[in-house]
Design an enzyme around this catalytic site. Structure first.
Site, PDB file in Angstrom:
ATOM      1  N   CYS B  93       1.068  -0.779  -0.177  1.00 17.26           N
ATOM      2  CA  CYS B  93      -0.101   0.237  -0.033  1.00 17.26           C
ATOM      3  C   CYS B  93       0.806   1.380   0.313  1.00 17.26           C
ATOM      4  O   CYS B  93       0.827   1.583  -1.264  1.00 17.26           O
ATOM      5  CB  CYS B  93      -0.718  -0.169   1.165  1.00 17.26           C
ATOM      6  SG  CYS B  93      -1.662   0.938   1.108  1.00 17.26           S
ATOM      7  N   ARG B 127     -11.515   6.524  -3.388  1.00 15.94           N
ATOM      8  CA  ARG B 127     -11.226   5.483  -2.627  1.00 15.94           C
ATOM      9  C   ARG B 127     -11.886   4.085  -3.395  1.00 15.94           C
ATOM     10  O   ARG B 127     -12.748   3.729  -3.172  1.00 15.94           O
ATOM     11  CB  ARG B 127     -11.178   5.530  -1.234  1.00 15.94           C
ATOM     12  CG  ARG B 127     -10.727   5.148  -0.060  1.00 15.94           C
ATOM     13  CD  ARG B 127     -10.910   5.754   1.091  1.00 15.94           C
ATOM     14  NE  ARG B 127      -9.562   6.516   1.231  1.00 15.94           N
ATOM     15  CZ  ARG B 127      -8.784   6.575   1.830  1.00 15.94           C
ATOM     16  NH1 ARG B 127      -8.382   5.296   2.011  1.00 15.94           N
ATOM     17  NH2 ARG B 127      -7.638   7.140   2.095  1.00 15.94           N
ATOM     18  N   HIS B 191      -3.594  -4.456   1.915  1.00 18.04           N
ATOM     19  CA  HIS B 191      -2.966  -3.991   2.714  1.00 18.04           C
ATOM     20  C   HIS B 191      -3.395  -4.854   4.026  1.00 18.04           C
ATOM     21  O   HIS B 191      -3.349  -5.890   3.953  1.00 18.04           O
ATOM     22  CB  HIS B 191      -3.804  -2.878   2.942  1.00 18.04           C
ATOM     23  CG  HIS B 191      -4.883  -3.062   3.948  1.00 18.04           C
ATOM     24  ND1 HIS B 191      -5.957  -1.933   3.965  1.00 18.04           N
ATOM     25  CD2 HIS B 191      -5.760  -3.530   4.713  1.00 18.04           C
ATOM     26  CE1 HIS B 191      -6.659  -2.089   4.449  1.00 18.04           C
ATOM     27  NE2 HIS B 191      -6.937  -2.758   5.205  1.00 18.04           N
TER      28      HIS B 191
END
Ligand SMILES: [Zn+2]
Lengths: 418, 237
Positions: B93, B127, B191
């Protein structure tokens, strides 16, 4: 408060009807739906409902429902208090809480961390209570440095009196633009989000370290800039709270654990800002035994289950501290919307503390937790349901730790235990 | 590798937002299951990055910590030396973006990275949050990639890297691929504990550091993978 314009009065009354219906149909506590109906009819309703009351807003990552309850309980000493007791902590819930107690001269509202700037702007609250900031369900929560930055902007230039935990560096930074701050040393149990200075990014030195010498372990200061822990006005010292006059008060709470003693210290400092002395506040704090099902003990088939809520890594740390290491334990984890859809946080919790205890794993995301425990080397038994876990356990006392929706499911099985 | 496998976790004080510790714990467990003594080194951002590690891990973080982390790593130089020496790395990430030539800061401003991977990143429009599933580059012979992404980054891959995978569900790099691989470096937007959901990827990193590995009991890893992949892919799984 009775001077609400007609439109606002109508909106607020309709909101109450919807809340009653929601409760009657068993679909919830009714605290959010009522407020939503009200807000749709009158967007300015919250501002109007907040006018002319002495209002405190309470925000943090953890402990806001409990602290709100403690403050509200104490303030009843002074008169009627409006509060969002069911943890409905966004503007709709605030409208619902305030319109449910129109004539209350005092109000305490738990506020979601992200909504604090907006709610402060709208209500012009006189008192703002801030306890801690740590990683939460990151797929929906804002990032916490950014959050603290927004608190700073919201508090700057406003008259609000802030009560803040100075043992949390990020909270201290978030609060320090306020015109007036009362600092409370409430301790900090979870430190993984505050190794760096929020002001400059440099390393924070902690008390007891080589850099800080003999300072108490709660002390902190940036190695590279001048940002450091302010001197507290109120101090939590073990079982006692020391007030700004140097008087020492034994807490003797019924709520368990250090986190709740910290919540109580903050609550005492907050009600002091309302003019209520600890001598009058404390007996009322001691009457609180459970908060929306948290810490309550329920019975089933000869087993006494104590329910602990833990929504994020800091919350798990607090729940472990309260939990009795001699007892078997049921862990239940979901990943619905309110929990965060992402279970990554399980890897931030140190489960090794459970070594040696019988551990039962359930919940919709039990396989995530199972792997986490397997990697930590903790033996466990996987159960398809909460009932199956209870049935597998010996008679006697059992601790249960669950995250948000898992907790609500268990609580519902016991008739929404309070 | 010397007497023990050395796993270096870079900047847990800055870049550890999403359970990034999980990757270190999974590598440790799977190395020990093969009888390999293992140690995890937590390197804070105020400390130098050791150059003698075997596997380096770097995780996710907010904008400001990401910029600070990149600045300190550039100044420190330890990670660059270790990679030049042939160490393996998993970059996740924000950490993945730092390994490229450039990434987007708080206001979208370009921030220079470490240039350990031929990639460049910028801020996207939306996002990307949710479960991700992707087919891994067949040359790596790994099963379907599964995990969770939560980022606003868009990453362009240069000729010096290969895509790690092609997305089935999710956003990844933003062009239908997810992550990248070059030498012994893997970058990914999966992530947090990406290796917990992808034990074969953990074993690939371990094999780069210590050579061929005997199989281990994967029961709990496998059950979690099966559940997640069928939840995300349904009948495609
Ligand atoms: Zn500083």
């Amino acid at each position: 408060m009775s001077q609400l314009p007609l439109r606002a009065q109508l909106a607020s009354a309709l909101g109450r009807t919807a809340a009653t219906l929601s409760r009657a149909t068993g679909r919830g506590d009714g605290s959010v739906i009522g407020g939503r109906v009200g807000l749709m009819l009158e967007p300015d309703l919250l501002r109007k409902l907040a006018t002319d009351r002495k209002l405190a807003l309470v925000s943090a990552t953890n402990g806001k429902t409990t602290t709100t309850r403690l403050i509200a309980s104490a303030l009843m000493e002074l008169g009627e208090v409006a509060t969002n007791a069911f943890g409905a902590n966004m503007p709709a819930g605030h409208v619902s809480a305030l319109s449910g107690a129109k004539h209350a001269p005092f109000a305490v509202l738990e506020v979601d961390e992200k909504y604090l700037p907006e709610v402060l702007d709208t209500t012009n609250a006189g008192i703002v209570t801030l306890m801690n900031l740590s990683r939460d369900q990151m797929d929906r929560a804002a990032e916490i440095w950014l959050l603290a930055q927004k608190w700073r902007r919201a508090l700057a230039g406003k008259p609000a009196h802030v009560i803040a935990n100075c043992d949390d560096p990020l909270v201290t930074w978030g609060a320090s633009t306020a015109a007036r701050v009362t600092w409370v040393s409430g301790g900090q149990r979870w430190r993984e989000d505050s190794w760096c200075c929020p002001e400059c990014g440099g390393p924070l030195d902690r008390g007891g370290s080589r850099e800080m010498g003999q300072q108490g372990s709660v002390h902190w200061a940036c190695r590279e800039c001048t940002f450091h822990r302010p001197e507290p006005d109120w101090v939590l010292d073990g079982e006692d709270v020391i007030d700004p006059h140097g008087r020492r008060w034994r807490l003797d709470l019924q709520l368990p654990g250090e986190a709740n003693r910290s919540n109580a210290a903050i609550a005492l400092a907050t009600v002091d800002a309302f003019g209520l002395d600890p001598a009058r506040a404390l007996p009322r704090l001691r009457t609180v035994t459970s908060v929306a099902g948290r810490y309550t003990t329920v019975e089933r088939d000869g087993r006494a289950l104590r329910l602990l809520l833990a929504k994020n890594p800091a919350g798990w740390l607090e729940a472990f501290e309260v939990s009795d290491p001699r007892l078997p334990i049921i862990l239940s984890v979901n990943a619905q919307g309110p929990d965060g859809r992402d279970t990554s946080w399980l890897w931030d919790v140190d489960y090794r503390i459970l070594r040696g205890r019988p551990v039962y794993v359930t919940g919709e995301r039990r396989l995530d937790l199972a792997l986490r425990l397997d990697v930590a080397g903790i033996p466990f038994q996987l159960c398809d349901s909460f009932d199956q876990a209870v049935a597998a356990l010996p008679l006697g006392r059992i601790d249960v730790i669950a995250n948000y929706t898992a907790f609500q499911q268990i609580r519902t099985e016991f008739g929404r235990a309070v | 590798m010397q007497s023990e496998l050395s796993i270096v976790w870079i900047y847990p004080d800055l870049l550890s937002t999403y359970g990034d510790q999980g990757n270190a714990l999974v590598l440790e467990q799977r190395a020990r299951a093969r009888g390999v003594p293992t140690r995890i080194h937590h390197v804070r951002s105020s400390d130098p990055v050791p150059q003698q590690g075997d596997i380096y891990l770097i995780g996710g973080g907010e904008d400001r910590p990401q910029i600070l982390g990149a600045e300190r790593l550039r100044k420190d130089g330890g990670l660059q030396s270790a990679i030049a020496r042939g160490a393996a790395m998993l970059a996740v990430c924000a950490g993945y973006q730092i390994m490229g030539s450039v990434f987007g800061g708080e206001e979208g401003q370009p921030v220079p990275g470490l240039e350990l991977l031929d990639i460049s990143s910028s801020r996207g429009e939306r996002r990307a949050v949710g479960e991700l599933a992707a087919e891994v580059d067949p040359a790596l012979r790994l099963p379907t990639l599964t995990g969770f992404e939560n980022h606003m980054g868009v990453t362009r891959l240069g000729p010096g890297v290969r895509p790690l995978s092609r997305t089935i569900v999710g956003t990844g790099n933003g062009d239908g691929t997810e992550g990248c691989v070059a030498g012994k470096i893997i970058g990914t937007y999966l992530h947090g504990p990406a290796l917990a959901r992808n034990p074969a990827l953990a074993d690939l990193l371990l094999s780069w550091a210590i050579g061929p590995l005997p199989p281990v009991n994967d029961e709990w890893y496998q059950r979690l993978r099966d559940e997640r992949l069928s939840a995300v892919l349904g009948d495609q799984a």
